[in-house]
Structure formats: structure tokens, C-alpha cells
Write an enzyme that holds these catalytic residues in place. Structure first.
Site, PDB file in Angstrom:
ATOM      1  CG  MET A 290      40.791  46.184  43.352  1.00 51.42           C
ATOM      2  SD  MET A 290      42.004  44.903  44.003  1.00 51.42           S
ATOM      3  CE  MET A 290      42.645  44.666  42.463  1.00 51.42           C
ATOM      4  CG  HIS A 291      38.224  42.377  40.863  1.00 52.72           C
ATOM      5  ND1 HIS A 291      39.339  42.113  40.078  1.00 52.72           N
ATOM      6  CD2 HIS A 291      37.897  42.249  41.694  1.00 52.72           C
ATOM      7  CE1 HIS A 291      40.090  41.766  41.101  1.00 52.72           C
ATOM      8  NE2 HIS A 291      39.324  41.525  42.233  1.00 52.72           N
TER       9      HIS A 291
ATOM     10  CG  ASP B  48      39.427  47.058  47.411  1.00 55.77           C
ATOM     11  OD1 ASP B  48      40.296  46.296  47.168  1.00 55.77           O
ATOM     12  OD2 ASP B  48      38.275  46.659  47.708  1.00 55.77           O
TER      13      ASP B  48
END
Length: 498
Positions: free
Chosen positions: A86-87, A244
């Protein structure tokens, strides 16, 4: 969408260290799987980057390996699901080409930009359910705007890692709710992009991908990719997918409100599903959408879980014998007197996320004496991580999101002592299931099944059978209680001494 007998489904997990590809059949039996390594670049201190096209090349290599391993099964592919780290921020030009290496989740250069974002949007925490942290995507965009203005001016779209892969597989720019929750551009409660948050970073909705639920069809493999995969003429749906942790939750059947998991990976996670948006940003609870409609999750994160065990094993020159280290701790823990007098460990070896959000927090042993040997230190590390999970559960409880049906997952799930310590410290009854290390790729494949119409949530997202259950033991919990109290006093003392 009707799915025929013998169809298979592909889960692709775009991780930080590797891309995992998992091919399953309609009964969710593994047909073939492969992991393709990725390299990481740290061109400056605090930076962490990857070339976005490396993810695409790794997917191609993984698919080629699956086709070679199971050609007939792959030819019956009926759906693809994506999960990923992520991110991360992938800055694309008008042609969809990366303008610079992707800035990853563990890149922490944008501390100042987090403060700036919260100044620009005073109610940011209410809108996003989260505190602004440099790991999130939006502060990275502010950093690029300030330090690389030509790149920012040329940016026409910003995509998360798995969504860049989707763009290359389908030609469509689409994300989904769980991964988008980690950008600080999503109104998490309303499940939509927030114009004010985007404007605060010099962006607007045109810079964002479309949004779907994780179990919905996001797009279809392009004719070119389908042909390259030996699937010419077939229309293969690609599910929205998930970040995830949300994908891992789908993989272990944590989909109903109250379901959750405790993950002992390199870092640690306590994940709890809710049927409403709950948040507690002041204690660093992550409040994200789940990968399924009308569900959210609260997530408490600690930064050193299995990493702490690896650290102590290496420190004791036993890096190749982690199992033996755990066995020594298990023998040590059979003595209540030994536990009572063991050192107490604060596991903030890489700073801390929940509940303190302090990158400068440090680890320490308290109460260390000459009579303490290696087993006492290893036990203290396992116990300290369990106490860290207890802090996370307390935060979830305060937010109204305490998990009720919890599963133990991750590499640390191999240790029965660790599972019992976590149960005793948190008060949770925790199930250990077969396939506890299945990971996000299975969740992605399950989302592919849902998007392709190969069953519904009840039939597809089943919880695996329980192998063992860790039930809180009153005597052991009472033994740990004063140690937990001492543990919780360590951080304020350590912070005050800086």
C-alpha cells in the site's frame, strides 16, 4: 458471469521484496505458485524506491513460470485478482509512463509535508480516519511538488503499485477502496475521493483512478496481454483487488464484522472487520475500507514483530537457528519464577506506529541482571512483542472495533509460545488455522473468483479449519499483568529521557 467447470483463477500480490503469483482451481486448491524477487533502491537516507516497470516485468515472469508449470490449467484462466503493497506513489505522464521511480510505503522523507497537510486541511483526520504519516501517499505528492516541481507539473495521474500493474494489464486506471484508503485522499467513511484533500496537494479528481469495490470487475485483460498469456480471444475479468492486509483478511475468511487476525510478520498487525467506519487517529489506529462492500476495518500496527526475534537471534550469533531460540524460550517460560524475574523488553527497534506514532522511539531491556542468559532475553523479546499486540487490541477496543473471532497468521504463527503469550496478554481467544501463511495472493485469487461469478462471499471466503486454539489462561494472564504494567511505563520514561 457464468464460470465453467475446471476454471482457474490467478492472484497476483505486488509486494516490496517480491511479486507472488498463485494459480488456484475452483475448489481453491493450489495449482501452481511462484515468487519473483524485486530489488529496492535507497538513493538517500530515509528514501525507498522501486522502478514501477519492475513490477510489470516480475508479473510477466511469474505468469510465464505458471504457464510452464501448469499449461492446461492456465489456459482455463477465468479471472485475475490483484493485491499489493500500500501507499506507494507512481507518478505518470499523459502517456501513462512513470516520470520517476515510485516512492514506497517505507519511505519517510515527507515528515514536513505531513504537518503541512494537516495545516491545510484541519479536519483531515475526521475525513480520512487516519493521522497524516510519511508512509501515506498524499505527503509524497507534496514532497514531489516542492522538491521536483517539473515532475509534479508533468504528472497527469498518480497510481498505487498494484494499480499501475492493472493499468499495464488492462489499459484502465482503476483502484479500489481498501488500497485507496491509505492515500489520505479518500473519504474513508463515504468511500469516495475527497476534493478538498486532493486540492490540498495541488491535485483534482482527474489525477485519480476510478474506484470499484475489491470484489467487483475493474477491467478486462487487454487483447495484447491476453494474447501474450496464450489466452487470445478470451475476455478475462480483473477484480478490483485489495491492499495487502485486506487481501490477507479475505484469504483467511476475515470478512464478517467482528472477524479479524493477528499477524506476526516482520511487522505486526491486529486487523478487525467492522460494518461501519470507526477511527481513533490520535492513537494511530488505521481506519480503512475493507475489500468487500459496506465493510471497513480497524488496524493496529507495530513495526517490529518477527523482526525483533530475528534481531535477538542474530545478536546472540544464532541467526540461522531461530527455531532453536524459540525452543529455549519455551523451556524458560515453564518456570513462573523465571518469568517473574525476566527482563522486560520494549520492542521499538524501528520506532513505533500504534499507539505512539513515534519514529524516534527506541527499544530497550529493563531489569537486566547478570544472571539473565540468552533464553531470558529471547523470552523477553517474545513477551514484549505480545505486549505490543495488547496495546493494539486496547486501541481497537477503545475505538469500538475489538475483534471477536481472531486468527493467528504470519511466520511467527509457528511458535505455540508466542500464540499463547499473545492470547494471555490481549485476552483474545486466537485460532491457528491450516494455511495461516497463505498470504495476500490467495485473497487476491478469491476476489478474482467473486468478480468472475464463481460463487458468493459465503462459499468463496471461507475461514480455514482451526488446527489449534489459544485460549487466555487466567494464571498466566495474572503472571503477565504486572509485567505488562511495567512495560507500559517504559515508553514514557524513554521518551522523557531523550
Amino acid at each position: 458471469m457464468a464460470v465453467g467447470a475446471g476454471e482457474t483463477f490467478l492472484g497476483l500480490d505486488i509486494g516490496t521484496s517480491s511479486v507472488k503469483a498463485l494459480l488456484i482451481d475452483a475448489e481453491q486448491r493450489t495449482v501452481a505458485d511462484v515468487s519473483v524477487p524485486l530489488s529496492l533502491s535507497r538513493p538517500q537516507p530515509l528514501w525507498s524506491e522501486q522502478n514501477a516497470d519492475d513490477w510489470v516485468e516480475a508479473v510477466s515472469a511469474g505468469v510465464a513460470a505458471l504457464r510452464k508449470s501448469a499449461p492446461d490449467a492456465f489456459a482455463r484462466l477465468a479471472g485475475v485478482g490483484l493485491s499489493g503493497q500500500m501507499h506507494g506513489a507512481t507518478f505518470l505522464d499523459a502517456a501513462g509512463k512513470p516520470l520517476r521511480p515510485a516512492i514506497l510505503w517505507n519511505d519517510v522523507r515527507s515528515f514536513a509535508e505531513c504537518t503541512e497537510m494537516e495545516k491545510r486541511v484541519p479536519d483531515l483526520r475526521r475525513r480520512t480516519g487516519n493521522i497524516a504519516m510519511p508512509g501515506f501517499t498524499a505527503p509524497k505528492a507534496l514532497w514531489v511538488a516542492k522538491h521536483e516541481p517539473k515532475v509534479f507539473a508533468a504528472t497527469k495521474r498518480i497510481l498505487l503499485p498494484k494499480d499501475y500493474v492493472r493499468l499495464k494489464l488492462t489499459g484502465e486506471a482503476v483502484s479500489e477502496m481498501s488500497d485507496a484508503s491509505g492515500t489520505l485522499w479518500l473519504d474513508v467513511g463515504k468511500r469516495r475521493w475527497d476534493d478538498e484533500l486532493l486540492a490540498a496537494t495541488g491535485l483534482n479528481a482527474s489525477h485519480m483512478p476510478g474506484l470499484v469495490e475489491g470484489s467487483e470487475v475493474s477491467a478486462y485483460l487487454s487483447p495484447e496481454v491476453a494474447a501474450a498469456w496464450g489466452l487470445a480471444g478470451k475476455r478475462i475479468p480483473v477484480a478490483g483487488g485489495a491492499g495487502d492486509n485486506a487481501a490477507a483478511a479475505v484469504g483467511v475468511g476475515a470478512t464478517a464484522p467482528g472477524a479479524g487476525f493477528v499477524s506476526i510478520g516482520t511487522s505486526g498487525v491486529v486487523f478487525s472487520v467492522t460494518d461501519r467506519f470507526v477511527c481513533l487517529p490520535e492513537r494511530t489506529l488505521h481506519a480503512f475500507c475493507h475489500a468487500l462492500p459496506n465493510r471497513w476495518h480497524g488496524m493496529a500496527v507495530n513495526l517490529s514483530a518477527a523482526a525483533a526475534l530475528t534481531w535477538i537471534a542474530e545478536l546472540l550469533k544464532r541467526g540461522d537457528d531461530v527455531g532453536g531460540c524459540v525452543a529455549d524460550a519455551e523451556a524458560f517460560a515453564t518456570s513462573a519464577k523465571a518469568v517473574e524475574t525476566a527482563p522486560v523488553f520494549l520492542p521499538y527497534l524501528s520506532g513505533e506506529r500504534t499507539p505512539h506514532n513515534d519514529a524516534n522511539a527506541t527499544g530497550l531491556f529493563a531489569g537486566l541482571r547478570a544472571e539473565h542468559g540468552a533464553a531470558a532475553l529471547i523470552y523477553a523479546v517474545l513477551e514484549g512483542v505480545a505486549f505490543n499486540f495488547a496495546d493494539g487490541v486496547d486501541v481497537l477496543t477503545e475505538a469500538g472495533a475489538r475483534p471477536k473471532a481472531t486468527m493467528l497468521v504470519g511466520g511467527g504463527a509457528r511458535s505455540a509460545l508466542w500464540g499463547q503469550l499473545i492470547a494471555d496478554a490481549t485476552g483474545l481467544t486466537i485460532d491457528l488455522a491450516a494455511g495461516a501463511e497463505a498470504g495476500a495472493a490467495l485473497g487476491a485469487a478469491r476476489l478474482a473468483m467473486l468478480a468472475a461469478g464463481a460463487g458468493d462471499e459465503t462459499t468463496v471466503c471461507k475461514r480455514p479449519p482451526t488446527q489449534r486454539q489459544f485460549v487466555p489462561e487466567a494464571v498466566r494472564a495474572a503472571l503477565l499483568a504486572p509485567r505488562l504494567k511495567r512495560y507500559r511505563a517504559l515508553y514514557p520514561a524513554e521518551k522523557g529521557a531523550r
